[in-house]
Structure formats: structure tokens, C-alpha cells
Design a protein around this motif. Structure first.
Motif, PDB file in Angstrom:
ATOM      1  N   LYS A   1      90.254  62.877  36.962  1.00  0.00           N
ATOM      2  CA  LYS A   1      90.526  63.672  36.714  1.00  0.00           C
ATOM      3  C   LYS A   1      91.113  64.433  37.726  1.00  0.00           C
ATOM      4  CE  LYS A   1      86.662  64.780  33.929  1.00  0.00           C
ATOM      5  NZ  LYS A   1      87.277  65.539  32.890  1.00  0.00           N
ATOM      6  N   GLY A   2      92.281  63.449  38.776  1.00  0.00           N
ATOM      7  CA  GLY A   2      93.526  63.598  39.827  1.00  0.00           C
ATOM      8  C   GLY A   2      94.175  62.313  39.520  1.00  0.00           C
ATOM      9  N   VAL A   3      95.738  62.421  40.101  1.00  0.00           N
ATOM     10  CA  VAL A   3      96.583  61.101  39.870  1.00  0.00           C
ATOM     11  C   VAL A   3      95.684  60.149  40.762  1.00  0.00           C
ATOM     12  CG1 VAL A   3      97.749  63.076  39.166  1.00  0.00           C
ATOM     13  CG2 VAL A   3      97.617  62.893  41.739  1.00  0.00           C
ATOM     14  N   HIS A   4      94.930  60.007  42.179  1.00  0.00           N
ATOM     15  CA  HIS A   4      94.974  59.425  43.358  1.00  0.00           C
ATOM     16  C   HIS A   4      93.527  59.771  43.228  1.00  0.00           C
ATOM     17  CE1 HIS A   4      95.007  58.154  47.492  1.00  0.00           C
ATOM     18  NE2 HIS A   4      94.732  56.938  46.334  1.00  0.00           N
ATOM     19  N   PRO A   5      92.747  58.743  41.928  1.00  0.00           N
ATOM     20  CA  PRO A   5      91.660  58.851  42.459  1.00  0.00           C
ATOM     21  C   PRO A   5      90.856  57.536  44.112  1.00  0.00           C
ATOM     22  CG  PRO A   5      92.100  57.029  40.651  1.00  0.00           C
ATOM     23  CD  PRO A   5      93.127  58.245  40.804  1.00  0.00           C
ATOM     24  N   GLU A   6      89.683  57.871  44.163  1.00  0.00           N
ATOM     25  CA  GLU A   6      89.116  57.319  46.138  1.00  0.00           C
ATOM     26  C   GLU A   6      87.871  57.277  45.171  1.00  0.00           C
ATOM     27  OE1 GLU A   6      90.834  58.684  49.472  1.00  0.00           O
ATOM     28  OE2 GLU A   6      90.606  60.192  48.205  1.00  0.00           O
ATOM     29  N   TRP A   7      87.387  55.330  45.660  1.00  0.00           N
ATOM     30  CA  TRP A   7      85.925  54.938  45.821  1.00  0.00           C
ATOM     31  C   TRP A   7      85.498  54.913  47.127  1.00  0.00           C
ATOM     32  CZ3 TRP A   7      90.251  52.969  43.402  1.00  0.00           C
ATOM     33  CH2 TRP A   7      90.734  52.356  43.701  1.00  0.00           C
ATOM     34  N   GLU A   8      84.459  54.074  47.600  1.00  0.00           N
ATOM     35  CA  GLU A   8      83.900  53.345  48.824  1.00  0.00           C
ATOM     36  C   GLU A   8      83.428  51.867  48.833  1.00  0.00           C
ATOM     37  OE1 GLU A   8      82.492  57.086  51.520  1.00  0.00           O
ATOM     38  OE2 GLU A   8      81.108  56.504  50.667  1.00  0.00           O
ATOM     39  N   THR A   9      83.871  51.053  49.559  1.00  0.00           N
ATOM     40  CA  THR A   9      82.896  50.300  48.964  1.00  0.00           C
ATOM     41  C   THR A   9      81.907  49.788  50.396  1.00  0.00           C
ATOM     42  OG1 THR A   9      84.672  49.219  50.260  1.00  0.00           O
ATOM     43  CG2 THR A   9      85.123  49.067  48.284  1.00  0.00           C
ATOM     44  N   ASP A  10      81.120  48.954  50.696  1.00  0.00           N
ATOM     45  CA  ASP A  10      79.992  49.055  51.018  1.00  0.00           C
ATOM     46  C   ASP A  10      79.609  47.200  51.238  1.00  0.00           C
ATOM     47  OD1 ASP A  10      78.848  49.457  53.850  1.00  0.00           O
ATOM     48  OD2 ASP A  10      77.297  50.589  53.000  1.00  0.00           O
ATOM     49  N   GLU A  11      79.331  46.945  52.688  1.00  0.00           N
ATOM     50  CA  GLU A  11      78.985  45.553  52.021  1.00  0.00           C
ATOM     51  C   GLU A  11      77.838  45.273  53.575  1.00  0.00           C
ATOM     52  OE1 GLU A  11      81.325  42.526  54.590  1.00  0.00           O
ATOM     53  OE2 GLU A  11      83.000  43.964  54.182  1.00  0.00           O
TER      54      GLU A  11
ATOM     55  N   ILE B   1      76.016  52.554  62.668  1.00  0.00           N
ATOM     56  CA  ILE B   1      75.976  52.510  61.468  1.00  0.00           C
ATOM     57  C   ILE B   1      77.685  52.673  61.302  1.00  0.00           C
ATOM     58  CG2 ILE B   1      75.775  54.204  59.183  1.00  0.00           C
ATOM     59  CD1 ILE B   1      73.807  54.646  59.913  1.00  0.00           C
ATOM     60  N   THR B   2      78.127  51.844  60.783  1.00  0.00           N
ATOM     61  CA  THR B   2      79.358  51.517  60.052  1.00  0.00           C
ATOM     62  C   THR B   2      79.013  52.201  58.769  1.00  0.00           C
ATOM     63  OG1 THR B   2      79.298  49.330  60.998  1.00  0.00           O
ATOM     64  CG2 THR B   2      80.895  49.756  59.364  1.00  0.00           C
ATOM     65  N   PRO B   3      80.949  53.064  59.168  1.00  0.00           N
ATOM     66  CA  PRO B   3      80.527  53.766  57.443  1.00  0.00           C
ATOM     67  C   PRO B   3      81.085  52.913  56.359  1.00  0.00           C
ATOM     68  CG  PRO B   3      82.381  54.663  58.793  1.00  0.00           C
ATOM     69  CD  PRO B   3      81.097  53.887  59.757  1.00  0.00           C
ATOM     70  N   PRO B   4      81.240  53.408  55.150  1.00  0.00           N
ATOM     71  CA  PRO B   4      82.510  52.687  54.060  1.00  0.00           C
ATOM     72  C   PRO B   4      83.979  52.185  54.059  1.00  0.00           C
ATOM     73  CG  PRO B   4      79.859  54.239  53.140  1.00  0.00           C
ATOM     74  CD  PRO B   4      80.708  54.319  54.279  1.00  0.00           C
ATOM     75  N   ALA B   5      83.763  52.048  53.342  1.00  0.00           N
ATOM     76  CA  ALA B   5      85.832  51.777  53.670  1.00  0.00           C
ATOM     77  C   ALA B   5      85.530  52.833  52.210  1.00  0.00           C
ATOM     78  CB  ALA B   5      86.444  50.542  52.979  1.00  0.00           C
ATOM     79  N   ARG B   6      86.937  53.551  52.303  1.00  0.00           N
ATOM     80  CA  ARG B   6      87.257  54.471  52.004  1.00  0.00           C
ATOM     81  C   ARG B   6      88.330  53.737  51.109  1.00  0.00           C
ATOM     82  NH1 ARG B   6      87.428  60.746  52.118  1.00  0.00           N
ATOM     83  NH2 ARG B   6      88.759  61.233  50.600  1.00  0.00           N
ATOM     84  N   LEU B   7      89.011  54.013  49.730  1.00  0.00           N
ATOM     85  CA  LEU B   7      89.589  53.221  49.344  1.00  0.00           C
ATOM     86  C   LEU B   7      90.671  54.043  48.109  1.00  0.00           C
ATOM     87  CD1 LEU B   7      88.863  49.531  48.558  1.00  0.00           C
ATOM     88  CD2 LEU B   7      89.469  50.327  50.518  1.00  0.00           C
ATOM     89  N   GLY B   8      91.395  53.733  47.316  1.00  0.00           N
ATOM     90  CA  GLY B   8      92.570  54.724  45.658  1.00  0.00           C
ATOM     91  C   GLY B   8      93.622  53.920  45.689  1.00  0.00           C
ATOM     92  N   ASN B   9      93.954  54.114  43.808  1.00  0.00           N
ATOM     93  CA  ASN B   9      94.771  53.832  43.950  1.00  0.00           C
ATOM     94  C   ASN B   9      95.657  55.069  43.457  1.00  0.00           C
ATOM     95  OD1 ASN B   9      96.857  52.157  43.097  1.00  0.00           O
ATOM     96  ND2 ASN B   9      95.263  50.873  41.483  1.00  0.00           N
ATOM     97  N   TYR B  10      96.644  55.089  42.997  1.00  0.00           N
ATOM     98  CA  TYR B  10      97.966  56.230  42.070  1.00  0.00           C
ATOM     99  C   TYR B  10      97.774  56.022  40.945  1.00  0.00           C
ATOM    100  CZ  TYR B  10      98.736  58.555  46.841  1.00  0.00           C
ATOM    101  OH  TYR B  10      98.448  58.937  47.538  1.00  0.00           O
ATOM    102  N   THR B  11      97.879  56.532  40.024  1.00  0.00           N
ATOM    103  CA  THR B  11      97.674  56.861  38.726  1.00  0.00           C
ATOM    104  C   THR B  11      99.442  56.368  38.118  1.00  0.00           C
ATOM    105  OG1 THR B  11      98.428  59.241  38.477  1.00  0.00           O
ATOM    106  CG2 THR B  11      96.356  58.405  37.671  1.00  0.00           C
ATOM    107  N   GLN B  12      99.659  55.967  36.924  1.00  0.00           N
ATOM    108  CA  GLN B  12     100.981  56.038  36.704  1.00  0.00           C
ATOM    109  C   GLN B  12     101.659  55.796  35.260  1.00  0.00           C
ATOM    110  OE1 GLN B  12     102.194  51.479  37.328  1.00  0.00           O
ATOM    111  NE2 GLN B  12     103.250  51.489  35.806  1.00  0.00           N
ATOM    112  N   ILE B  13     102.277  57.080  35.276  1.00  0.00           N
ATOM    113  CA  ILE B  13     102.805  57.429  33.371  1.00  0.00           C
ATOM    114  C   ILE B  13     103.078  56.252  32.812  1.00  0.00           C
ATOM    115  CG2 ILE B  13     103.790  58.789  32.574  1.00  0.00           C
ATOM    116  CD1 ILE B  13     103.551  60.555  34.860  1.00  0.00           C
ATOM    117  N   LEU B  14     103.237  56.138  31.806  1.00  0.00           N
ATOM    118  CA  LEU B  14     103.210  55.323  30.529  1.00  0.00           C
ATOM    119  C   LEU B  14     103.746  55.891  29.414  1.00  0.00           C
ATOM    120  CD1 LEU B  14     100.310  52.688  31.936  1.00  0.00           C
ATOM    121  CD2 LEU B  14     101.807  51.864  31.300  1.00  0.00           C
ATOM    122  N   ARG B  15     104.780  55.828  28.966  1.00  0.00           N
ATOM    123  CA  ARG B  15     105.505  55.785  27.930  1.00  0.00           C
ATOM    124  C   ARG B  15     106.294  55.416  26.709  1.00  0.00           C
ATOM    125  NH1 ARG B  15     109.781  60.891  29.967  1.00  0.00           N
ATOM    126  NH2 ARG B  15     111.288  59.258  29.216  1.00  0.00           N
ATOM    127  N   LYS B  16     106.586  55.592  25.819  1.00  0.00           N
ATOM    128  CA  LYS B  16     107.125  55.104  24.731  1.00  0.00           C
ATOM    129  C   LYS B  16     107.711  56.381  23.618  1.00  0.00           C
ATOM    130  CE  LYS B  16     107.162  50.588  25.556  1.00  0.00           C
ATOM    131  NZ  LYS B  16     108.008  49.198  26.003  1.00  0.00           N
TER     132      LYS B  16
END
Length: 331
Positions: A44-54, A74-89
């Protein structure tokens, strides 16, 4: 022999009809192995984030009888994210060209829309296998697969990992090392690293050249030979010189030749080890036609546009053999 005098030939004819075929033979392959393998989701946004744990590493766990409890942090989960990319033709065809009779209809709106849609899918695959660090801002770019993987890797001399930077929230491109040949020890090394880190590799995506190197592993002294028996009567005999699966000490993987990884030297130098459960592609805007493009002249305009990003659920479930010769034995 030469033709007899006054033989009327096609070179002199004025009324012969054109024999331009209505079939347009397009050779560009449409397969996108990694994108097709992984799950598709939405954001729903241009910068979705998520967590990882082990889990913590196994260790000795021996307590004294009657011991008072102590409590660990307690070690909190790592918080990660990636940016969306616009593709056009996009494309533009004059109204006259759209109206005239056209062999194959390749220069028509319908054909171009279909062709551009396939091209965007190929561009998504390219962005996944390329080496592009993530970029925020207006011209956003998602971090490619190669920029995420740091745990299960084999790199050439002087090569260095990139990875996700929790300080900037961006991925960092790895440093290229000295190129070398793809070998069975490299394959085994990454599969062992992945096994120890909890990965379940099921697929390996490589350039077509590297797939041809992989099949030579059958000559390794530690690989069981296989033969087809000659059929009765001797007809339809086959030379078998290929293999699609590798069953090693740490699991079985299917080797996929990826034509997009033959686009250039930068894309060809990596072999990706994939667990499809550890990757997905999130669409903010699925590829679709913008039907509100303004008509400003005697022409038909078309735009296909989409926006999405690669989600690396946990990079420890993935691997890469980097800096390998991916186009030829020396490049």
C-alpha cells in the motif's frame, strides 16, 4: 544455362502481388524464471517494510538444582525494507497507420500493447538479477537480489558483500571480485553454507553459459555416471549430455538457465540460489494501461505502467555464487 531470348522474368513484371507474410515471427523469448517462481503480493506504500528473526545458536544448557532464575535480554527482530520502482513502456502510432491494412498487424496498437507488456515483465526480471542498490526519493529503485545476500556467498578474490544497511534503510551493492570458473566445489560450498544457516535451496538461476558448465560436472569423479541403454534395433539412439537437477550432500536443486542473465556481463556473473518461500514481488500498481493519456494530435498514444518491489523475506534463505565467468570461459 541462360534463359532463352525474350523469356519474360519476374524482374520485368509490373503486376506481381507482394507476398509479405501475415505472420510476424518474434524470437525474443518471454520466460522470466525468477519472477515466475516467486509469490506475488501487494503493498500500500512505496516503502514496504518487514521484520526477520532467528533462533539463538545452540549452546550448552545445564542448570544447577535449586538454582534461582535469571532472565536474558530479548533481541528485537531486524526491520528491513525496499523501495518500489516505476516501470513504463509507451508508444505512439499515427491514426492513418492504425487505419491502413498491415501485414501481420505488428505496427498496430493491439500488437504493440501485448509486446510492451511482455517487455515490462522482462524488465522486472532484469531488475531482480542486476546489481542495483536500493534508492529512495522520486526516482525510486528497488534493491536487486544481489545487493541483499550476505550469508551464503562465494565471491572472487577482493570481492565484498553489500547487504541491507539498517542505518540508511537502503541496500548496498556488493564489490566485484576477480572472476573465476563456476565449479562443483563452489556449488557445494554455497549449499553447505545455506544448510548450516537454515536455508532450503530448491532452485539455482544461472546464465545459459553457466548451465553448460554445470552439465560438465557429470565428469567429476564424485558424480555417479548415468547411461541410457541402446534401444532394441539400434534406432532412435540418443547422446545424453545434459542434467537439470543437482543432488548434493545438502539437498537437491534444479538448475535454470536464465536468458535475462545473458543480457550483459554484470547480470551473467552471478548464480542465484533460491528458496521461493524467501522471496516475493509486491505490486503497488500492477502493470496496466493508462487509459487517461490525453489525445493531442492525429495519433494514438499508449502507455503501460506498473510499480513494485522485491521483498527478500530473509536473506539467509538465499545464496549467490558471484564473480563467475557467465558469458564465456573468460568473461
Amino acid at each position: 544455362m541462360a534463359a532463352l531470348a525474350n523469356t519474360f522474368q519476374t524482374t520485368s513484371a509490373k503486376g506481381n502481388r507482394e507476398q509479405l507474410s501475415d505472420v510476424v515471427s518474434r524470437i525474443t523469448p518471454e520466460d522470466t524464471p525468477i519472477y515466475s517462481l516467486i509469490e506475488k503480493g501487494t503493498t500500500k506504500g512505496v516503502h514496504p517494510e518487514w521484520e526477520t528473526d532467528e533462533l539463538a545458536a545452540p549452546s550448552a544448557n545445564i542448570k544447577t538444582e535449586g538454582d534461582e532464575y535469571t532472565f536474558g535480554a530479548i533481541t528485537p527482530p531486524a526491520r528491513l525494507g525496499n523501495y518500489t520502482q516505476i516501470l513504463r513502456k509507451d508508444w505512439i502510432i499515427s491514426a492513418t497507420q492504425e487505419a491502413v491494412e498491415n501485414a501481420g498487424n505488428a505496427e498496430k496498437r493491439k500488437y504493440q500493447k501485448l509486446k510492451k507488456g511482455v517487455e515490462i515483465r522482462k524488465d522486472v526480471e532484469f531488475a531482480i538479477v542486476d546489481t542495483n542498490a536500493s534508492v529512495g526519493g522520486a526516482t525510486r529503485e528497488f534493491g536487486s537480489l544481489n545487493t541483499w545476500i550476505t550469508s551464503n556467498v562465494s565471491r572472487g578474490a577482493t570481492g565484498a558483500n553489500g547487504g541491507f544497511n539498517s542505518g540508511t534503510g537502503l541496500t548496498v551493492a556488493p564489490t566485484d571480485g576477480t572472476q573465476r570458473a563456476f565449479t562443483k566445489p563452489i556449488l557445494d560450498s554455497i549449499m553447505q553454507q545455506g544448510y548450516q544457516n537454515g536455508a532450503n535451496f530448491r532452485h539455482v538461476s544461472v546464465s545459459p553459459y553457466v548451465k553448460s558448465v554445470f552439465v560438465t560436472f557429470m565428469s567429476d569423479s564424485n558424480v555417479a555416471p548415468f547411461r541410457y541403454a541402446v534401444s532394441k534395433g539400434g534406432e532412435r539412439n540418443t547422446i545424453v549430455a545434459t542434467a537439470d537437477y543437482y543432488e548434493g550432500p545438502f539437498g537437491t536443486v534444479m538448475i535454470h538457465p536464465n536468458r535475462v542473465q545473458a543480457t550483459g556481463a554484470q547480470q551473467a556473473r552471478n548464480a542465484f540460489f533460491i528458496d521461493p518461500d524467501m522471496l516475493s514481488f509486491l505490486w503497488l500498481r500492477k502493470i496496466q494501461e493508462d487509459k487517461e493519456v490525453a489525445k493531442t494530435g492525429d495519433a494514438d498514444k499508449g502507455v503501460l505502467i506498473g510499480e513494485g518491489t522485491l521483498k527478500v523475506h530473509n536473506e539467509k534463505g538465499l545464496g549467490v555464487a558471484a564473480d563467475i565467468f557467465g558469458l564465456t570461459a573468460a568473461s
